[in-house]
Design an enzyme around this catalytic site. Structure first.
Site, PDB file in Angstrom:
ATOM      1  N   TYR A 156       0.838  -1.217   0.000  1.00 33.34           N
ATOM      2  CA  TYR A 156       0.000   0.000   0.000  1.00 33.34           C
ATOM      3  C   TYR A 156       0.865   1.257   0.000  1.00 33.34           C
ATOM      4  O   TYR A 156       0.606   2.217  -0.731  1.00 33.34           O
ATOM      5  CB  TYR A 156      -0.892  -0.065   1.243  1.00 33.34           C
ATOM      6  CG  TYR A 156      -1.906   1.039   1.408  1.00 33.34           C
ATOM      7  CD1 TYR A 156      -3.095   1.038   0.672  1.00 33.34           C
ATOM      8  CD2 TYR A 156      -1.702   2.063   2.328  1.00 33.34           C
ATOM      9  CE1 TYR A 156      -4.044   2.031   0.860  1.00 33.34           C
ATOM     10  CE2 TYR A 156      -2.645   3.053   2.520  1.00 33.34           C
ATOM     11  CZ  TYR A 156      -3.812   3.032   1.785  1.00 33.34           C
ATOM     12  OH  TYR A 156      -4.756   4.026   1.974  1.00 33.34           O
ATOM     13  N   LYS A 160       0.883   4.108  -2.810  1.00 32.61           N
ATOM     14  CA  LYS A 160       0.490   5.486  -2.489  1.00 32.61           C
ATOM     15  C   LYS A 160       1.640   6.461  -2.774  1.00 32.61           C
ATOM     16  O   LYS A 160       1.392   7.624  -3.140  1.00 32.61           O
ATOM     17  CB  LYS A 160       0.035   5.586  -1.030  1.00 32.61           C
ATOM     18  CG  LYS A 160      -1.292   4.863  -0.763  1.00 32.61           C
ATOM     19  CD  LYS A 160      -2.379   5.272  -1.739  1.00 32.61           C
ATOM     20  CE  LYS A 160      -3.786   4.996  -1.252  1.00 32.61           C
ATOM     21  NZ  LYS A 160      -4.804   5.284  -2.277  1.00 32.61           N
TER      22      LYS A 160
HETATM   23  P1  NAP Z   1     -13.371   2.174   1.652  1.00 28.99           P
HETATM   24  O1  NAP Z   1     -14.375   2.642   2.661  1.00 28.99           O
HETATM   25  O2  NAP Z   1     -12.814   0.801   1.784  1.00 28.99           O
HETATM   26  O3  NAP Z   1     -13.979   2.394   0.191  1.00 28.99           O
HETATM   27  C1  NAP Z   1     -13.259   2.026  -0.949  1.00 28.99           C
HETATM   28  C2  NAP Z   1     -14.220   1.861  -2.101  1.00 28.99           C
HETATM   29  O4  NAP Z   1     -13.457   1.494  -3.270  1.00 28.99           O
HETATM   30  C3  NAP Z   1     -15.252   0.751  -1.868  1.00 28.99           C
HETATM   31  O5  NAP Z   1     -16.533   1.183  -2.219  1.00 28.99           O
HETATM   32  C4  NAP Z   1     -14.752  -0.374  -2.784  1.00 28.99           C
HETATM   33  O6  NAP Z   1     -15.749  -1.218  -3.289  1.00 28.99           O
HETATM   34  C5  NAP Z   1     -14.152   0.449  -3.919  1.00 28.99           C
HETATM   35  N1  NAP Z   1     -13.258  -0.382  -4.740  1.00 28.99           N
HETATM   36  C6  NAP Z   1     -12.345  -1.291  -4.316  1.00 28.99           C
HETATM   37  N2  NAP Z   1     -11.737  -1.867  -5.356  1.00 28.99           N
HETATM   38  C7  NAP Z   1     -12.287  -1.327  -6.472  1.00 28.99           C
HETATM   39  C8  NAP Z   1     -12.082  -1.540  -7.863  1.00 28.99           C
HETATM   40  N3  NAP Z   1     -11.179  -2.422  -8.323  1.00 28.99           N
HETATM   41  N4  NAP Z   1     -12.828  -0.819  -8.746  1.00 28.99           N
HETATM   42  C9  NAP Z   1     -13.748   0.067  -8.303  1.00 28.99           C
HETATM   43  N5  NAP Z   1     -13.979   0.315  -6.999  1.00 28.99           N
HETATM   44  C10 NAP Z   1     -13.259  -0.381  -6.100  1.00 28.99           C
HETATM   45  O7  NAP Z   1     -12.085   3.139   1.635  1.00 28.99           O
HETATM   46  P2  NAP Z   1     -11.869   4.641   2.156  1.00 28.99           P
HETATM   47  O8  NAP Z   1     -11.338   4.567   3.535  1.00 28.99           O
HETATM   48  O9  NAP Z   1     -13.044   5.477   1.824  1.00 28.99           O
HETATM   49  O10 NAP Z   1     -10.625   5.053   1.230  1.00 28.99           O
HETATM   50  C11 NAP Z   1     -10.784   5.708  -0.030  1.00 28.99           C
HETATM   51  C12 NAP Z   1      -9.408   6.040  -0.594  1.00 28.99           C
HETATM   52  O11 NAP Z   1      -8.683   6.842   0.350  1.00 28.99           O
HETATM   53  C13 NAP Z   1      -8.536   4.805  -0.856  1.00 28.99           C
HETATM   54  O12 NAP Z   1      -7.763   5.026  -2.007  1.00 28.99           O
HETATM   55  C14 NAP Z   1      -7.669   4.751   0.375  1.00 28.99           C
HETATM   56  O13 NAP Z   1      -6.476   4.057   0.126  1.00 28.99           O
HETATM   57  C15 NAP Z   1      -7.450   6.222   0.654  1.00 28.99           C
HETATM   58  N6  NAP Z   1      -7.075   6.523   2.034  1.00 28.99           N
HETATM   59  C16 NAP Z   1      -7.907   6.209   3.090  1.00 28.99           C
HETATM   60  C17 NAP Z   1      -7.505   6.523   4.391  1.00 28.99           C
HETATM   61  C18 NAP Z   1      -8.360   6.211   5.596  1.00 28.99           C
HETATM   62  O14 NAP Z   1      -7.875   6.454   6.731  1.00 28.99           O
HETATM   63  N7  NAP Z   1      -9.569   5.731   5.452  1.00 28.99           N
HETATM   64  C19 NAP Z   1      -6.257   7.104   4.616  1.00 28.99           C
HETATM   65  C20 NAP Z   1      -5.446   7.388   3.529  1.00 28.99           C
HETATM   66  C21 NAP Z   1      -5.874   7.101   2.246  1.00 28.99           C
HETATM   67  P3  NAP Z   1     -16.179  -2.552  -2.497  1.00 28.99           P
HETATM   68  O15 NAP Z   1     -17.015  -2.055  -1.369  1.00 28.99           O
HETATM   69  O16 NAP Z   1     -16.942  -3.337  -3.490  1.00 28.99           O
HETATM   70  O17 NAP Z   1     -14.907  -3.208  -2.063  1.00 28.99           O
END
Ligand code: NAP
Length: 255
Positions: A156, A160
């Site tokens: 990851y 990133k």
């Molecule tokens: P999340 O709640 O897990 O949501 C991710 C979404 O992406 C889900 O709806 C998932 O669908 C979808 N997804 C996964 N694989 C996919 C694919 N191949 N094609 C299309 N859609 C896909 O994540 P989040 O926490 O909101 O994070 C969103 C972004 O921010 C990510 O890139 C993550 O790495 C980044 N981020 C998050 C945090 C944090 O603290 N939360 C921190 C830094 C960066 P499914 O439900 O079907 O799996």
């Protein structure tokens, strides 16, 4: 002569069924954009679309795996046909396959690279033509504070950090066409993703958030709307001179 209202800009937000993507889709719709809610499964995006349309906005749920070139092209073609040419793209879809290096499988590595890095590449390549044709575009890639290194996240963190280089290169290549590219690097944001991390380390999510907040200068964890707010600025008409930047949104200083 009557003045014509310009057609609203069209945005694509990937992974917009929940978490940061859903909050971003809702915010961009509230800002006046028509929004394509792209997620793996079209039906998963329906809730986000309903929230947008209930508030008077325009949205379309589209099913596509961002790591599959054919599905990406079909999704972008559908958005262009049904909502209009997309000129705002938020590459947000993401997955975790955390493990210490010695236990990390090739599949853990490949899955994370495919969704985050290849997914952002495929989506941006498919959408850039619409941006270049329009002489306007905004790309925002979701990086992470983990780009600076994080135990259990070799895959990851590499993806990133890679997205930061990708973003800067897009900014250099596409700037002359009116297209900006920036990365938003969130710290701890309370979503299903961080809830899954809490479960993996055997902690109650509320306790996990409380512990994380003690390490954050603003003394709280982030919420998806914190990230949506930053993205709203970066894709705005007035942000045309902000490009190639990585904006850490982490409740304190990181660089
Ligand atoms: P999340 O709640 O897990 O949501 C991710 C979404 O992406 C889900 O709806 C998932 O669908 C979808 N997804 C996964 N694989 C996919 C694919 N191949 N094609 C299309 N859609 C896909 O994540 P989040 O926490 O909101 O994070 C969103 C972004 O921010 C990510 O890139 C993550 O790495 C980044 N981020 C998050 C945090 C944090 O603290 N939360 C921190 C830094 C960066 P499914 O439900 O079907 O799996």
């Amino acid at each position: 002569m009557t003045e014509q209202t310009p057609a609203p800009r069209v945005a694509i937000v990937t992974g917009a069924a929940r978490g940061i993507g859903a909050a971003t889709a809702v915010r961009l719709a509230a800002d006046g954009l028509a929004v394509a809610v792209v997620d793996l499964d079209e039906s998963a995006g329906k809730d986000t679309v309903e929230r947008i349309t209930a508030a008077g906005g325009r949205a379309l749920a589209v099913g596509a795996d961002v790591s599959d070139a054919e599905q990406v092209q079909a999704a972008v073609d559908r958005v262009a046909a049904e909502l209009g040419a997309p000129t705002v793209l938020v590459n947000n879809a993401g997955v975790l396959r955390d493990n210490l290096l010695f236990k990390m499988s090739e599949s853990d590595w490949d899955t994370v690279m495919s969704v985050h890095l290849k997914g952002a590449f495929l989506m941006t390549r498919a959408v850039q033509k619409h941006m270049v044709d329009a002489g306007f575009g905004r790309v925002v890639n979701l990086s992470s504070s983990s780009a600076q290194g994080n135990r259990g996240q070799a895959n990851y963190s590499a993806a990133k950090a890679g997205l930061q280089g990708f973003t800067k290169t897009l900014a250099i290549e596409l700037g002359k066409f009116g297209v900006t590219a920036n990365a938003v690097a969130p710290g701890f944001i309370a979503t299903d993703m961080t809830a899954a991390t809490a479960a993996r380390v055997g902690m109650d999510f509320e306790e996990f958030k409380k512990a994380a907040a003690t390490q954050i200068p603003v003394a709280r964890v982030g919420v998806p709307e914190d990230i949506a707010h930053t993205i709203s600025f970066l894709v705005s008409e007035g942000a045309g001179f902000v490009s190639g930047q990585v904006v850490y949104v982490a409740g304190g200083p990181l660089d």
